[in-house]
Design a protein around this motif. Structure first.
Motif, mmCIF file in Angstrom:
data_model
loop_
_atom_site.group_PDB
_atom_site.id
_atom_site.type_symbol
_atom_site.label_atom_id
_atom_site.label_comp_id
_atom_site.label_asym_id
_atom_site.label_seq_id
_atom_site.Cartn_x
_atom_site.Cartn_y
_atom_site.Cartn_z
ATOM 1 N N GLY A 154 0.775 -1.006 -0.103
ATOM 2 C CA GLY A 154 -0.218 0.062 0.074
ATOM 3 C C GLY A 154 0.796 1.318 0.000
ATOM 4 O O GLY A 154 0.569 2.246 0.336
ATOM 5 N N THR A 155 2.066 1.430 -0.522
ATOM 6 C CA THR A 155 3.030 2.530 -0.507
ATOM 7 C C THR A 155 3.623 2.340 -1.863
ATOM 8 O O THR A 155 3.000 1.537 -2.882
ATOM 9 C CB THR A 155 3.998 2.226 0.167
ATOM 10 O OG1 THR A 155 4.734 0.929 0.032
ATOM 11 C CG2 THR A 155 3.436 2.145 1.787
ATOM 12 N N GLY A 156 4.288 3.545 -2.297
ATOM 13 C CA GLY A 156 4.863 3.774 -3.531
ATOM 14 C C GLY A 156 6.568 3.822 -3.365
ATOM 15 O O GLY A 156 6.711 3.471 -2.266
ATOM 16 N N VAL A 157 6.902 4.117 -4.613
ATOM 17 C CA VAL A 157 8.492 4.342 -4.320
ATOM 18 C C VAL A 157 8.791 5.729 -4.354
ATOM 19 O O VAL A 157 8.326 6.528 -5.369
ATOM 20 C CB VAL A 157 9.230 3.565 -5.632
ATOM 21 C CG1 VAL A 157 10.649 3.752 -5.703
ATOM 22 C CG2 VAL A 157 8.913 2.362 -5.847
ATOM 23 N N ALA A 158 9.542 6.239 -3.483
ATOM 24 C CA ALA A 158 9.943 7.754 -3.371
ATOM 25 C C ALA A 158 10.700 8.345 -4.549
ATOM 26 O O ALA A 158 10.774 9.221 -4.692
ATOM 27 C CB ALA A 158 10.374 7.854 -1.921
ATOM 28 N N ASP A 159 11.661 7.459 -4.844
ATOM 29 C CA ASP A 159 12.648 7.815 -5.926
ATOM 30 C C ASP A 159 12.832 6.735 -6.973
ATOM 31 O O ASP A 159 13.753 5.831 -6.682
ATOM 32 C CB ASP A 159 13.919 8.177 -5.167
ATOM 33 C CG ASP A 159 15.104 8.700 -6.039
ATOM 34 O OD1 ASP A 159 14.818 8.836 -7.261
ATOM 35 O OD2 ASP A 159 15.872 9.547 -5.646
ATOM 36 N N PRO A 160 11.897 6.721 -7.825
ATOM 37 C CA PRO A 160 11.846 5.688 -8.927
ATOM 38 C C PRO A 160 13.173 5.645 -9.722
ATOM 39 O O PRO A 160 13.783 4.694 -10.028
ATOM 40 C CB PRO A 160 10.605 5.875 -9.787
ATOM 41 C CG PRO A 160 10.050 6.828 -9.178
ATOM 42 C CD PRO A 160 10.573 7.495 -8.068
ATOM 43 N N LEU A 161 13.836 6.714 -9.891
ATOM 44 C CA LEU A 161 15.051 6.633 -10.635
ATOM 45 C C LEU A 161 16.273 5.996 -10.131
ATOM 46 O O LEU A 161 16.956 5.302 -10.466
ATOM 47 C CB LEU A 161 15.426 7.865 -11.101
ATOM 48 C CG LEU A 161 14.512 8.766 -12.196
ATOM 49 C CD1 LEU A 161 14.949 10.444 -12.365
ATOM 50 C CD2 LEU A 161 14.379 8.135 -13.482
ATOM 51 N N LEU A 162 16.397 6.394 -8.825
ATOM 52 C CA LEU A 162 17.472 5.741 -7.666
ATOM 53 C C LEU A 162 17.134 4.408 -7.771
ATOM 54 O O LEU A 162 18.220 3.365 -7.883
ATOM 55 C CB LEU A 162 17.321 6.237 -6.520
ATOM 56 C CG LEU A 162 18.280 5.680 -5.323
ATOM 57 C CD1 LEU A 162 19.646 5.852 -5.822
ATOM 58 C CD2 LEU A 162 17.935 6.236 -4.094
ATOM 59 N N LEU A 163 15.950 3.966 -7.696
ATOM 60 C CA LEU A 163 15.772 2.378 -7.486
ATOM 61 C C LEU A 163 15.917 1.704 -8.790
ATOM 62 O O LEU A 163 16.508 0.655 -8.983
ATOM 63 C CB LEU A 163 14.010 2.110 -7.257
ATOM 64 C CG LEU A 163 13.754 0.711 -7.089
ATOM 65 C CD1 LEU A 163 14.477 0.047 -6.165
ATOM 66 C CD2 LEU A 163 12.208 0.645 -7.206
ATOM 67 N N ALA A 164 15.706 2.379 -10.151
ATOM 68 C CA ALA A 164 15.923 1.632 -11.401
ATOM 69 C C ALA A 164 17.586 1.526 -11.599
ATOM 70 O O ALA A 164 17.876 0.494 -11.974
ATOM 71 C CB ALA A 164 15.497 2.450 -12.526
ATOM 72 N N LEU A 165 18.233 2.546 -10.942
ATOM 73 C CA LEU A 165 19.660 2.745 -11.095
ATOM 74 C C LEU A 165 20.336 1.466 -10.100
ATOM 75 O O LEU A 165 21.152 1.002 -10.733
ATOM 76 C CB LEU A 165 20.361 3.948 -10.683
ATOM 77 C CG LEU A 165 21.845 4.190 -10.904
ATOM 78 C CD1 LEU A 165 22.233 4.007 -12.156
ATOM 79 C CD2 LEU A 165 22.337 5.689 -10.481
ATOM 80 N N VAL A 166 19.907 1.529 -9.073
ATOM 81 C CA VAL A 166 20.180 0.430 -8.027
ATOM 82 C C VAL A 166 20.150 -0.825 -8.718
ATOM 83 O O VAL A 166 21.051 -1.817 -8.793
ATOM 84 C CB VAL A 166 19.525 0.398 -6.621
ATOM 85 C CG1 VAL A 166 20.095 -0.677 -5.815
ATOM 86 C CG2 VAL A 166 20.147 1.921 -6.107
#
Length: 277
Positions: A154-166
């Motif tokens: 029930g939450t989202g991703v705060a920093d999608p670009l950082l997650l994609a890079l990681v």
């Protein structure tokens, strides 16, 4: 008039430029198609297994927390948002390593190593082809797992670009490691031993289910040397949680470790290590 080439003379060397793009793309496409061919096992099954982990933790936390379990389990600050980053990273990294390991081991077991040695590809291009195919496989496998965990938490991703890079850097790191293991393994038992005795235990101890700070001092110090720990820590920050390490440091370690392992794989392929009789 142009002089004709004498009979029996060697053909001129073909030049493909600095990068043989067509050959590299062909190797990548072959490996990625082999991964997609078994999509129920390679894409759907990991998400199903991850949701089983979540169900077990949900039941266990519900019994432990009693009436407050719903509040403590989902939503901001809940247990599932803490677990989700580690589980996503685990799924991505595991599949990224499995793809080159099992592909290279299959070629050795079936005595088809010529598929690696004969194509007009440089050693670094072969290593890149297998590593990139493993990277793509890991990312594709992790996507449905990520969506399912976000819906459950029930939450989202705060920093999608950082997650994609990681995830990209982590997948490449483990795909390069998988290429090395595939070069080393001569039979299926050796390939399976890498996952059962090294990758899975090391990943579980890198913060998937609990903060590394809770581990005994000496063990926590050893885990801090593991690049997987930095992938999980940075992914947790991308989800909006608290991390123990600086994001820049984590990304640098992931990128540097992946580059080193890929270079080692290219060097071993160039020498024909465990490929030539």
């Amino acid at each position: 008039m142009t002089a004709s080439r004498p009979a029996g003379a060697a053909r001129p060397v073909r030049h493909f430029g600095a990068v043989h793009w067509l050959g590299l793309a062909t190797l990548f496409r072959r490996e990625f198609r082999a991964y997609l061919k078994d999509w129920p096992e390679t894409v759907i099954a990991p998400t199903f297994s991850t949701l089983l982990y979540v169900a077990v933790f949900a039941v266990a936390s519900g019994e432990a927390m009693g009436e407050n379990s719903a509040v403590a389990w989902a939503g901001p600050g809940g247990l599932l948002p803490f677990l989700a980053p580690g589980l996503v990273v685990y799924v991505v990294l595991l599949r990224a390593a499995e793809t080159p390991v099992y592909s290279l081991t299959f070629l050795k077991v079936e005595r088809l190593v010529g598929d690696i040695l004969m194509p007009p590809l440089a050693a670094w291009e072969v290593a890149a082809g297998y590593a990139l195919a493993g990277t793509a496989s890991g990312l594709v496998t992790g996507l449905p797992c990520l969506i399912a965990l976000l819906l459950a938490a029930g939450t989202g991703v705060a920093d999608p670009l950082l997650l994609a890079l990681v995830l990209l850097l982590g997948a490449f790191l483990l795909a390069a490691a998988g290429t090395l293991v595939g070069l080393w393994a001569q039979k299926w038992d050796q390939a399976a031993a890498f996952f059962g005795f090294l990758l899975i235990p090391v990943t579980f101890l890198s913060g998937v289910f609990a903060p590394v700070a809770l581990l005994p001092g000496p063990l926590a110090a050893v885990v801090a040397l593991n690049p997987v720990y930095y992938a999980i820590d940075a992914a947790r920050i991308a989800f909006g949680g608290a991390g123990a390490e600086a994001v820049g440091l984590s990304l640098a370690i992931l990128a540097g470790s992946g580059a080193v392992l890929w270079a080692c794989a290219a060097l071993l392929i160039a020498r024909g290590w465990r490929l030539k009789p």
